[in-house]
Design an enzyme around this catalytic site. Structure first.
Site, PDB file in Angstrom:
ATOM      1  N   THR A  69       0.838  -1.201   0.000  1.00  0.00           N
ATOM      2  CA  THR A  69       0.000   0.000   0.000  1.00  0.00           C
ATOM      3  C   THR A  69       0.874   1.253   0.000  1.00  0.00           C
ATOM      4  O   THR A  69       1.939   1.257   0.613  1.00  0.00           O
ATOM      5  CB  THR A  69      -0.881  -0.010   1.259  1.00  0.00           C
ATOM      6  OG1 THR A  69      -1.811  -1.090   1.169  1.00  0.00           O
ATOM      7  CG2 THR A  69      -1.649   1.296   1.419  1.00  0.00           C
ATOM      8  N   ARG A  71     -13.990  -7.702  -0.541  1.00  0.00           N
ATOM      9  CA  ARG A  71     -13.311  -7.286   0.694  1.00  0.00           C
ATOM     10  C   ARG A  71     -12.714  -5.886   0.556  1.00  0.00           C
ATOM     11  O   ARG A  71     -12.123  -5.527  -0.448  1.00  0.00           O
ATOM     12  CB  ARG A  71     -12.207  -8.289   1.023  1.00  0.00           C
ATOM     13  CG  ARG A  71     -11.395  -7.945   2.300  1.00  0.00           C
ATOM     14  CD  ARG A  71     -10.112  -7.206   1.987  1.00  0.00           C
ATOM     15  NE  ARG A  71      -9.273  -7.005   3.186  1.00  0.00           N
ATOM     16  CZ  ARG A  71      -8.186  -6.263   3.210  1.00  0.00           C
ATOM     17  NH1 ARG A  71      -7.789  -5.635   2.128  1.00  0.00           N
ATOM     18  NH2 ARG A  71      -7.492  -6.134   4.326  1.00  0.00           N
ATOM     19  N   VAL A  72     -12.906  -5.064   1.590  1.00  0.00           N
ATOM     20  CA  VAL A  72     -12.337  -3.721   1.643  1.00  0.00           C
ATOM     21  C   VAL A  72     -11.550  -3.588   2.937  1.00  0.00           C
ATOM     22  O   VAL A  72     -12.035  -3.964   4.008  1.00  0.00           O
ATOM     23  CB  VAL A  72     -13.444  -2.644   1.590  1.00  0.00           C
ATOM     24  CG1 VAL A  72     -12.842  -1.251   1.778  1.00  0.00           C
ATOM     25  CG2 VAL A  72     -14.209  -2.720   0.276  1.00  0.00           C
ATOM     26  N   GLY A  73     -10.339  -3.072   2.843  1.00  0.00           N
ATOM     27  CA  GLY A  73      -9.500  -2.890   4.024  1.00  0.00           C
ATOM     28  C   GLY A  73      -9.603  -1.495   4.608  1.00  0.00           C
ATOM     29  O   GLY A  73     -10.589  -0.779   4.416  1.00  0.00           O
ATOM     30  N   ASP A  74      -8.551  -1.086   5.291  1.00  0.00           N
ATOM     31  CA  ASP A  74      -8.577   0.194   5.997  1.00  0.00           C
ATOM     32  C   ASP A  74      -8.274   1.401   5.115  1.00  0.00           C
ATOM     33  O   ASP A  74      -8.661   2.522   5.436  1.00  0.00           O
ATOM     34  CB  ASP A  74      -7.573   0.170   7.159  1.00  0.00           C
ATOM     35  CG  ASP A  74      -6.129   0.050   6.654  1.00  0.00           C
ATOM     36  OD1 ASP A  74      -5.850  -0.911   5.922  1.00  0.00           O
ATOM     37  OD2 ASP A  74      -5.297   0.904   6.982  1.00  0.00           O
ATOM     38  N   THR A  94      -0.435   1.566   6.698  1.00  0.00           N
ATOM     39  CA  THR A  94      -0.230   0.405   5.849  1.00  0.00           C
ATOM     40  C   THR A  94      -0.092  -0.822   6.737  1.00  0.00           C
ATOM     41  O   THR A  94       0.584  -0.767   7.763  1.00  0.00           O
ATOM     42  CB  THR A  94       1.028   0.560   4.967  1.00  0.00           C
ATOM     43  OG1 THR A  94       1.256  -0.662   4.263  1.00  0.00           O
ATOM     44  CG2 THR A  94       2.268   0.888   5.785  1.00  0.00           C
ATOM     45  N   GLY A  95      -0.744  -1.894   6.362  1.00  0.00           N
ATOM     46  CA  GLY A  95      -0.642  -3.100   7.191  1.00  0.00           C
ATOM     47  C   GLY A  95      -1.865  -3.977   7.057  1.00  0.00           C
ATOM     48  O   GLY A  95      -2.583  -3.928   6.060  1.00  0.00           O
ATOM     49  N   GLY A 136      -5.233  -4.608   7.280  1.00  0.00           N
ATOM     50  CA  GLY A 136      -6.333  -3.668   7.346  1.00  0.00           C
ATOM     51  C   GLY A 136      -7.416  -3.968   8.342  1.00  0.00           C
ATOM     52  O   GLY A 136      -7.982  -3.047   8.952  1.00  0.00           O
TER      53      GLY A 136
END
Length: 356
Positions: free
Chosen positions: A222, A250-253, A273-274, A276
């Protein structure tokens, strides 16, 4: 003579008062001059290209140079904008555009692939002056998702748009769109195949699958940027392809304001970043700002508290970059490495990759 003495006393008293008043005007004049000499506001910019198992022994000298060169290219674009008096929002967007256009990172061209072998992109941006924000999730044809996030922020009544609707809106706004195949690069295809083969060999336990180290490390890359401009305005942005082999939309942070991105002129700007899922649960980006606002922590203290304690205690890992309202820069991570770079108003450049 006795009658004249009081007259002389009054004369000298009036003369001294007149001189005192003139001196007061002179002093006041110097004071106003001093106040008019305003010190130029400092500015700064910091970027990341993802955190994870980034080890020197796993990277050739040529690969390391490629990453360093691209990080330097990207941050200098934003730094020049700030140096010329441009806005932090412009610096963040243009800097991330450079990283999105590079196949080295998990954003834009070169994004990781879904279970179906496609790229679904997420991004967000936030203005620390107004607390306005924009985000997009799951787009498939927008060349530069961070630019869509900014258009959503500035031209729509919404904060987030997703999937096909976001793609349609980008096209309506005249943003650059591409065929979905544009984002796919060969090394991501091979990585997806290896990961899917590894999944087949695992036991069917959902817990084992969720915490598998190969899956956990497959989403890093990211990109993000935080900038402080000469007017004291902060901005932050983040762009990503998400997690390799992701399913079900799927959606992350990264596109979630407060989780992956946050900016507030009163405290700081943050890009994360990481892993999520944990950054969402911890509302990590906003938590940094909250610790500064409510507990009086410095940016460095807040970042360390969240990344080295709170996130690991939940089971997550990753990192973040941040700048506070004074221009102080922090690059905090709990992984083996994080692609990162920073520049200040003196033009000092720092580039890092490993845990140094």
């Amino acid at each position: 003579m006795k009658s004249i003495a009081p007259i002389f006393l009054v004369f000298f008293w009036l003369l001294s008062c007149h001189q005192s008043q003139n001196q007061g005007k002179i002093d006041q004049g110097f004071s106003s001059l001093e106040k008019s000499e305003t010190k130029p506001q400092s500015f700064a910019i910091v970027i990341h290209g993802g955190a994870g198992t980034i080890l020197r022994e796993n990277m050739s000298a040529e690969q390391e140079k490629q990453y360093r060169d691209k990080l330097e290219e990207a941050i200098k674009v934003g730094h020049q904008i700030l140096k010329d008096g441009g806005s932090s929002l412009d610096a963040v967007e243009r800097t991330i555009n450079v990283l999105e256009d590079s196949p080295l990172f998990n954003a834009g061209k070169g994004a990781v692939l879904t279970n179906e072998g496609t790229a679904e992109l997420d991004a967000s941006i936030m203005d620390g002056k107004t607390l306005n924000a924009g985000a997009s999730a799951g787009t498939k044809t927008v060349k530069n998702p961070i630019s869509l996030a900014r258009v959503i922020m500035e031209k729509s009544p919404h904060v987030m748009m997703a999937s096909q609707g976001a793609d349609i809106y980008a096209n309506e706004q005249g943003l650059s769109t591409v065929e979905p195949s544009y984002f796919i690069v060969e090394n991501r295809v091979q990585s997806l195949k290896r990961l899917q083969e590894a999944e087949k060999k695992k036991k069917s336990s959902q817990k084992q699958g969720f915490y598998d180290s190969k899956i956990k490390d497959s989403k890093f890359g990211t990109v993000g940027c935080v900038a402080l401009d000469k007017n004291g305005n902060l901005a932050a942005g983040t762009s990503t392809g998400g997690m390799m082999n992701k399913r079900w939309g799927r959606v992350g942070d990264s596109p979630i304001i407060g989780a992956g991105t946050y900016a507030n002129n009163g405290t700081c700007g943050v890009s994360c970043t990481g892993w999520g899922e944990f950054f969402i649960r911890g509302m990590v980006a906003h938590d940094i700002s909250a610790l500064m606002a409510y507990k009086g922590m410095t940016l460095k203290e807040a970042a360390k508290e969240v990344i080295q304690k709170k996130v690991p205690e939940m089971g997550g890992d990753g990192g973040l970059i941040a700048i506070d309202k004074t221009g102080e820069v922090v690059m905090e991570f709990n992984t083996a490495g994080m692609f990162r770079a920073s520049m200040n108003d003196q033009g000092d450049l720092y580039i890092g990759m490993f845990s140094e």
